[in-house]
Design an enzyme around this catalytic site. Structure first.
Site, PDB file in Angstrom:
ATOM      1  N   SER A 164      25.884  33.035   5.136  1.00 63.52           N
ATOM      2  CA  SER A 164      24.673  33.859   5.028  1.00 63.52           C
ATOM      3  C   SER A 164      24.681  34.886   6.148  1.00 63.52           C
ATOM      4  O   SER A 164      25.209  34.625   7.245  1.00 63.52           O
ATOM      5  CB  SER A 164      23.421  32.993   5.171  1.00 63.52           C
ATOM      6  OG  SER A 164      22.274  33.811   5.299  1.00 63.52           O
ATOM      7  N   TYR A 202      18.766  26.750   9.728  1.00 60.47           N
ATOM      8  CA  TYR A 202      19.569  27.261   8.604  1.00 60.47           C
ATOM      9  C   TYR A 202      20.631  28.246   9.104  1.00 60.47           C
ATOM     10  O   TYR A 202      21.794  28.168   8.704  1.00 60.47           O
ATOM     11  CB  TYR A 202      18.637  27.939   7.600  1.00 60.47           C
ATOM     12  CG  TYR A 202      19.321  28.709   6.488  1.00 60.47           C
ATOM     13  CD1 TYR A 202      19.787  28.061   5.350  1.00 60.47           C
ATOM     14  CD2 TYR A 202      19.490  30.084   6.579  1.00 60.47           C
ATOM     15  CE1 TYR A 202      20.405  28.769   4.335  1.00 60.47           C
ATOM     16  CE2 TYR A 202      20.110  30.807   5.566  1.00 60.47           C
ATOM     17  CZ  TYR A 202      20.558  30.140   4.442  1.00 60.47           C
ATOM     18  OH  TYR A 202      21.174  30.849   3.429  1.00 60.47           O
TER      19      TYR A 202
HETATM   20  P1  NAP Z   1      19.066  28.581  -5.207  1.00 60.70           P
HETATM   21  O1  NAP Z   1      18.746  29.625  -6.203  1.00 60.70           O
HETATM   22  O2  NAP Z   1      17.965  27.871  -4.499  1.00 60.70           O
HETATM   23  O3  NAP Z   1      20.043  27.511  -5.895  1.00 60.70           O
HETATM   24  C1  NAP Z   1      20.502  26.434  -5.138  1.00 60.70           C
HETATM   25  C2  NAP Z   1      21.540  25.671  -5.904  1.00 60.70           C
HETATM   26  O4  NAP Z   1      22.072  24.643  -5.058  1.00 60.70           O
HETATM   27  C3  NAP Z   1      20.969  24.972  -7.130  1.00 60.70           C
HETATM   28  O5  NAP Z   1      21.967  24.975  -8.122  1.00 60.70           O
HETATM   29  C4  NAP Z   1      20.700  23.558  -6.612  1.00 60.70           C
HETATM   30  O6  NAP Z   1      20.746  22.566  -7.634  1.00 60.70           O
HETATM   31  C5  NAP Z   1      21.880  23.381  -5.677  1.00 60.70           C
HETATM   32  N1  NAP Z   1      21.660  22.379  -4.634  1.00 60.70           N
HETATM   33  C6  NAP Z   1      20.650  22.308  -3.723  1.00 60.70           C
HETATM   34  N2  NAP Z   1      20.805  21.237  -2.951  1.00 60.70           N
HETATM   35  C7  NAP Z   1      21.927  20.615  -3.373  1.00 60.70           C
HETATM   36  C8  NAP Z   1      22.601  19.432  -2.995  1.00 60.70           C
HETATM   37  N3  NAP Z   1      22.142  18.668  -1.988  1.00 60.70           N
HETATM   38  N4  NAP Z   1      23.723  19.082  -3.664  1.00 60.70           N
HETATM   39  C9  NAP Z   1      24.193  19.829  -4.683  1.00 60.70           C
HETATM   40  N5  NAP Z   1      23.602  20.965  -5.097  1.00 60.70           N
HETATM   41  C10 NAP Z   1      22.476  21.331  -4.446  1.00 60.70           C
HETATM   42  O7  NAP Z   1      19.982  29.181  -4.027  1.00 60.70           O
HETATM   43  P2  NAP Z   1      20.884  30.514  -3.943  1.00 60.70           P
HETATM   44  O8  NAP Z   1      20.036  31.585  -3.394  1.00 60.70           O
HETATM   45  O9  NAP Z   1      21.644  30.734  -5.187  1.00 60.70           O
HETATM   46  O10 NAP Z   1      21.852  30.057  -2.750  1.00 60.70           O
HETATM   47  C11 NAP Z   1      23.209  29.684  -2.949  1.00 60.70           C
HETATM   48  C12 NAP Z   1      23.895  29.767  -1.617  1.00 60.70           C
HETATM   49  O11 NAP Z   1      23.795  31.094  -1.107  1.00 60.70           O
HETATM   50  C13 NAP Z   1      23.280  28.856  -0.535  1.00 60.70           C
HETATM   51  O12 NAP Z   1      24.307  28.285   0.246  1.00 60.70           O
HETATM   52  C14 NAP Z   1      22.460  29.817   0.292  1.00 60.70           C
HETATM   53  O13 NAP Z   1      22.288  29.373   1.613  1.00 60.70           O
HETATM   54  C15 NAP Z   1      23.310  31.069   0.213  1.00 60.70           C
HETATM   55  N6  NAP Z   1      22.572  32.306   0.510  1.00 60.70           N
HETATM   56  C16 NAP Z   1      21.588  32.747  -0.316  1.00 60.70           C
HETATM   57  C17 NAP Z   1      20.913  33.923   0.010  1.00 60.70           C
HETATM   58  C18 NAP Z   1      19.814  34.487  -0.830  1.00 60.70           C
HETATM   59  O14 NAP Z   1      19.140  35.445  -0.397  1.00 60.70           O
HETATM   60  N7  NAP Z   1      19.570  33.985  -2.023  1.00 60.70           N
HETATM   61  C19 NAP Z   1      21.266  34.632   1.170  1.00 60.70           C
HETATM   62  C20 NAP Z   1      22.280  34.135   1.970  1.00 60.70           C
HETATM   63  C21 NAP Z   1      22.934  32.976   1.621  1.00 60.70           C
HETATM   64  P3  NAP Z   1      19.423  22.147  -8.509  1.00 60.70           P
HETATM   65  O15 NAP Z   1      19.229  23.270  -9.516  1.00 60.70           O
HETATM   66  O16 NAP Z   1      19.806  20.856  -9.140  1.00 60.70           O
HETATM   67  O17 NAP Z   1      18.284  22.051  -7.539  1.00 60.70           O
END
Ligand code: NAP
Length: 248
Positions: free
Chosen positions: A143, A157
């Site tokens: 991130s 985080y």
């Molecule tokens: P999201 O929309 O909240 O989706 C999270 C995903 O991770 C879901 O598929 C969830 O499964 C799964 N998950 C959560 N906890 C888990 C666990 N303990 N074991 C296995 N799967 C788990 O998040 P996102 O924004 O796509 O984020 C994906 C990655 O990108 C993360 O690592 C996040 O830190 C990083 N990121 C995101 C952003 C942003 O702005 N969105 C920015 C920087 C980095 P369920 O559907 O079953 O809950």
């Protein structure tokens, strides 16, 4: 060549986009999720509709046995493994460090750090040439918070993502001659559910307009970079940390 990829946290958001874009290339995808089976099934259907194959795999990345099982399930379903995306990650509601309790911090580090390290270990065991593997690509989802620090919101985080950057640097060197490339993506403000889970559903939109590019990013814009790093088009790229953050 058609690839087999395991993506953690692929039921929603960035992981789902990467899965569908992999499907568009005709690849097969292990679609891991933690609790939202309906969303995982939707991802599977979308991957198949895009031209790939997919299998929904339940498993919490904070559980070592579940990680081993999700790798086994992917290899059993599709016959091999070419790439892994360490994508599952969580945030907690915005808070100053002084107000954080240990349960919150443990959960963040269990899922974002230990989960990712154990998935990376499992990838190293199965893909490394000296262990009988055929090589492959590991993509870690870090991130922009790793370099911004997340003050007053989530320094826990941010630190967990700093560990992902360091893992990427070290493991790329460790596995360079094993045929395994290791890279990271650092997304910025991307429109997904993660912001609502941190208590601010409009966070990406509100802060996204302040980025140099003037808007938040989409999950597909991150997914494209992930799939490129998985693909042979990035064959000389390892140890790289790619900002996909609109210049932030
Ligand atoms: P999201 O929309 O909240 O989706 C999270 C995903 O991770 C879901 O598929 C969830 O499964 C799964 N998950 C959560 N906890 C888990 C666990 N303990 N074991 C296995 N799967 C788990 O998040 P996102 O924004 O796509 O984020 C994906 C990655 O990108 C993360 O690592 C996040 O830190 C990083 N990121 C995101 C952003 C942003 O702005 N969105 C920015 C920087 C980095 P369920 O559907 O079953 O809950």
């Amino acid at each position: 060549m058609s690839k087999v990829i395991l993506i953690t946290g692929a039921s929603r958001g960035i992981g789902r986009s990467a899965a569908i874009l992999a499907g568009r290339r005709g690849w097969s995808v292990g679609v891991n999720y933690a609790s939202n089976a309906a969303a995982a099934d939707e991802t599977v259907a979308a991957v198949v509709a895009a031209g790939g194959k997919a299998l929904a795999i339940h498993g919490d990345v904070s559980d070592e046995a579940a990680i081993v099982a999700m790798f086994d399930a992917t290899e059993k379903a599709f016959g091999k493994l070419d790439g892994v995306v360490n994508n599952a990650g969580i945030v907690a509601p915005g808070s100053a460090l002084a107000d954080m309790d240990i349960a919150r911090m443990k959960r963040i580090f269990d899922i974002n750090v230990l989960g990712a390290y154990l998935c990376a270990r499992e990838a190293a065991r199965r893909l490394s040439a000296s262990r009988g593997g055929k090589g492959g690509s590991l993509v870690n989802v870090s991130s922009a918070a790793a370099r911004l620090g997340g003050p007053n919101e989530y320094v826990d985080y941010a630190g967990s993502k700093g560990a992902i950057d360091t893992l990427t640097i070290g493991l790329a060197k460790e596995l360079g001659r094993e045929g395994v490339r290791v890279n990271a993506i650092r997304p910025g403000l991307i429109e997904t559910d993660i912001h609502a889970s941190g208590g601010k559903p409009d966070r990406a939109q509100v802060l996204g307009v302040q980025t140099p590019i003037g808007r938040p990013g989409t999950a597909d814009e991150v997914g494209e970079s992930i799939v490129w790093l998985l693909s042979d088009a990035s064959s000389y790229v390892t140890g790289a940390i790619l900002d996909v953050a609109g210049g932030r």
